[in-house]
Design an enzyme around this catalytic site. Structure first.
Site, mmCIF file in Angstrom:
data_model
loop_
_atom_site.group_PDB
_atom_site.id
_atom_site.type_symbol
_atom_site.label_atom_id
_atom_site.label_comp_id
_atom_site.label_asym_id
_atom_site.label_seq_id
_atom_site.Cartn_x
_atom_site.Cartn_y
_atom_site.Cartn_z
ATOM 1 N N ASP A 7 124.913 157.266 11.068
ATOM 2 C CA ASP A 7 125.318 158.287 12.021
ATOM 3 C C ASP A 7 126.736 158.723 11.637
ATOM 4 O O ASP A 7 127.440 158.039 10.891
ATOM 5 C CB ASP A 7 125.285 157.683 13.431
ATOM 6 C CG ASP A 7 125.744 158.657 14.498
ATOM 7 O OD1 ASP A 7 125.442 159.860 14.374
ATOM 8 O OD2 ASP A 7 126.401 158.217 15.454
ATOM 9 N N GLU A 9 129.314 160.743 14.092
ATOM 10 C CA GLU A 9 130.299 160.645 15.163
ATOM 11 C C GLU A 9 130.250 159.276 15.843
ATOM 12 O O GLU A 9 129.187 158.782 16.193
ATOM 13 C CB GLU A 9 130.069 161.747 16.194
ATOM 14 C CG GLU A 9 130.301 163.145 15.640
ATOM 15 C CD GLU A 9 130.012 164.212 16.668
ATOM 16 O OE1 GLU A 9 130.758 164.307 17.657
ATOM 17 O OE2 GLU A 9 129.027 164.950 16.488
#
Length: 199
Positions: A7, A9
């Site tokens: 991922d 953020e």
């Protein structure tokens, strides 16, 4: 072959919407996929607030220009990329991600696209594909790759569950408690050591 899927953020860079919310003084925009599992609902909520306050892409990009990767993120990513293939799977948008990819050394990222009017108003968004993280992991697996996945939010769980190995990184207490089967880390060195065991 193994591909590690990360991922963006909360894992490699700060949460863009939180940074923007703080910059413009609109606390409602601090809601992220850590708080709201339904991404469509979350984005519609955000777009309504942007419209109400007459804020557009330029204002968000001005905030993004001031965002740096989390301390140690680039070094972690460089080390991981030296060991094998890495793809960043994110529900953010190319208009947000590009400046951050430059700061991270141009890793491969798959994300979505904003629909922006001539006046800079964000009028909508186009998802790359349904359940983009899970769909991408399954597509990689259909090509003969095994996947390792790591993320921090509700929208990362499907790709973590579908992978050979999955890890939570700097996640919330709620997610860690609800998914105790996935090792949870807060330091890049620990996450790197965990991933290395499968490479």
């Amino acid at each position: 072959m193994i591909i590690t899927c990360l991922d963006l953020e909360g894992v490699l860079v700060p949460e863009i919407w939180i940074a923007f919310a703080d910059a413009v003084g609109i606390p409602e925009l601090r809601r992220t996929t850590r708080d709201e599992p339904d991404y469509d609902k979350l984005m519609k909520f955000r777009l309504e607030i942007l419209k109400e306050h007459k804020l557009g892409l330029k204002e968000i990009q001005n905030t993004i220009a001031k965002i740096d990767p989390l301390p140690g993120a680039k070094e972690f990513l460089d080390q991981l990329r030296s060991l094998g293939q890495v793809i960043i799977l994110s529900d953010t948008f190319s208009q947000f991600a590009t400046p951050l990819m430059k700061k991270l050394g141009w890793p491969t990222i798959m994300c979505n696209e904003l629909i922006v009017g001539n006046n800079g108003e964000i009028t909508g968004y186009k998802m790359r594909c349904p359940q983009s993280k899970l769909t991408t992991v399954k597509a990689l697996q259909s090509c003969g790759f095994e996947t390792i996945a790591s993320g921090d939010s509700f929208n990362d769980l499907a790709m973590i569950q579908a992978s050979k190995a999955g890890f939570l990184f700097r996640s919330t207490e709620k997610i860690i408690k609800e998914y105790p089967q996935y090792p949870a880390f807060t330091e890049y060195s620990d996450l790197l050591d965990a991933i290395k065991k499968y490479l």
